[in-house]
Design a protein around this motif. Structure first.
Motif, PDB file in Angstrom:
ATOM      1  N   ILE A 183      37.454  45.067  36.695  1.00 44.26           N
ATOM      2  CA  ILE A 183      36.014  44.856  36.891  1.00 44.26           C
ATOM      3  C   ILE A 183      35.579  43.543  36.245  1.00 44.26           C
ATOM      4  O   ILE A 183      34.779  42.789  36.818  1.00 44.26           O
ATOM      5  N   GLU A 184      36.102  43.235  35.072  1.00 40.73           N
ATOM      6  CA  GLU A 184      35.754  41.977  34.408  1.00 40.73           C
ATOM      7  C   GLU A 184      36.250  40.774  35.202  1.00 40.73           C
ATOM      8  O   GLU A 184      35.541  39.773  35.335  1.00 40.73           O
ATOM      9  N   ARG A 185      37.460  40.856  35.754  1.00 40.55           N
ATOM     10  CA  ARG A 185      37.974  39.753  36.576  1.00 40.55           C
ATOM     11  C   ARG A 185      37.150  39.583  37.849  1.00 40.55           C
ATOM     12  O   ARG A 185      36.869  38.463  38.265  1.00 40.55           O
ATOM     13  N   LEU A 186      36.781  40.700  38.465  1.00 42.82           N
ATOM     14  CA  LEU A 186      35.963  40.628  39.678  1.00 42.82           C
ATOM     15  C   LEU A 186      34.610  39.994  39.378  1.00 42.82           C
ATOM     16  O   LEU A 186      34.136  39.135  40.123  1.00 42.82           O
ATOM     17  N   GLY A 187      33.992  40.396  38.288  1.00 44.24           N
ATOM     18  CA  GLY A 187      32.716  39.813  37.890  1.00 44.24           C
ATOM     19  C   GLY A 187      32.836  38.330  37.585  1.00 44.24           C
ATOM     20  O   GLY A 187      31.968  37.528  37.945  1.00 44.24           O
ATOM     21  N   ALA A 188      33.925  37.938  36.936  1.00 44.48           N
ATOM     22  CA  ALA A 188      34.134  36.524  36.627  1.00 44.48           C
ATOM     23  C   ALA A 188      34.340  35.707  37.901  1.00 44.48           C
ATOM     24  O   ALA A 188      33.857  34.579  38.006  1.00 44.48           O
ATOM     25  N   GLN A 189      35.028  36.278  38.885  1.00 39.11           N
ATOM     26  CA  GLN A 189      35.228  35.562  40.135  1.00 39.11           C
ATOM     27  C   GLN A 189      33.925  35.425  40.909  1.00 39.11           C
ATOM     28  O   GLN A 189      33.632  34.379  41.473  1.00 39.11           O
ATOM     29  N   LEU A 190      33.138  36.493  40.953  1.00 40.88           N
ATOM     30  CA  LEU A 190      31.876  36.438  41.682  1.00 40.88           C
ATOM     31  C   LEU A 190      30.882  35.518  41.003  1.00 40.88           C
ATOM     32  O   LEU A 190      30.199  34.728  41.657  1.00 40.88           O
ATOM     33  N   LEU A 191      30.770  35.612  39.695  1.00 41.30           N
ATOM     34  CA  LEU A 191      29.836  34.764  38.976  1.00 41.30           C
ATOM     35  C   LEU A 191      30.365  33.354  38.789  1.00 41.30           C
ATOM     36  O   LEU A 191      29.596  32.439  38.538  1.00 41.30           O
ATOM     37  N   GLY A 192      31.654  33.184  38.913  1.00 46.61           N
ATOM     38  CA  GLY A 192      32.230  31.848  38.809  1.00 46.61           C
ATOM     39  C   GLY A 192      31.761  30.941  39.927  1.00 46.61           C
ATOM     40  O   GLY A 192      31.679  29.727  39.764  1.00 46.61           O
ATOM     41  N   ASN A 193      31.445  31.520  41.071  1.00 47.10           N
ATOM     42  CA  ASN A 193      30.923  30.726  42.183  1.00 47.10           C
ATOM     43  C   ASN A 193      29.497  30.277  41.942  1.00 47.10           C
ATOM     44  O   ASN A 193      29.042  29.307  42.531  1.00 47.10           O
ATOM     45  N   LEU A 194      28.767  30.990  41.091  1.00 47.18           N
ATOM     46  CA  LEU A 194      27.384  30.617  40.806  1.00 47.18           C
ATOM     47  C   LEU A 194      27.279  29.604  39.678  1.00 47.18           C
ATOM     48  O   LEU A 194      26.281  28.908  39.570  1.00 47.18           O
TER      49      LEU A 194
END
Length: 115
Positions: A15-26
């Motif tokens: 979940i932390e990796r997924l959040g980092a990937q999604l927010l990394g685009n922002l």
């Protein structure tokens, strides 16, 4: 107010990796984000024009034009797989977004035509 610490389970790390990937685009440079979005839109524009104008003029008609486009897209995918091993640079991200936009435009055009 403090955040409670969660146990470092595999699910929590995922979940932390997924959040980092999604927010990394922002996060990051606005020039990078805008150029990536522009590449996606330009790919869609090019794909729309390809299906609207070039398909009618190409010898062999629609099947030959679609075959040519699929071969070009697959060539780009194969080249990227062989040349880029780690995180891709800005150029490859732009090429990927152009490709995604073009494929999306052709798929949308196929739905409009009912084929």
């Amino acid at each position: 107010m403090t955040r409670s610490n969660l146990q470092p389970t595999r699910f929590n790390r995922a979940i932390e990796r997924l959040g980092a990937q999604l927010l990394g685009n922002l996060r990051g440079n606005w020039r990078l984000r805008s150029s990536v979005v522009l590449a996606l839109l330009l790919g869609f524009y090019a794909g729309s024009n390809l299906t609207a104008y070039v398909l009618l003029e190409m010898p062999g008609g629609r099947p030959m034009a679609v075959l040519t486009m699929v071969l070009l897209v697959e060539l780009v995918v194969r080249l990227r797989g062989r040349l880029v091993r780690a995180t891709p640079g800005l150029g490859w991200v732009l090429v990927d977004n152009l490709r995604i936009g073009m494929v999306y435009a052709v798929v949308i055009e196929a739905f409009k035509l009912g084929t």
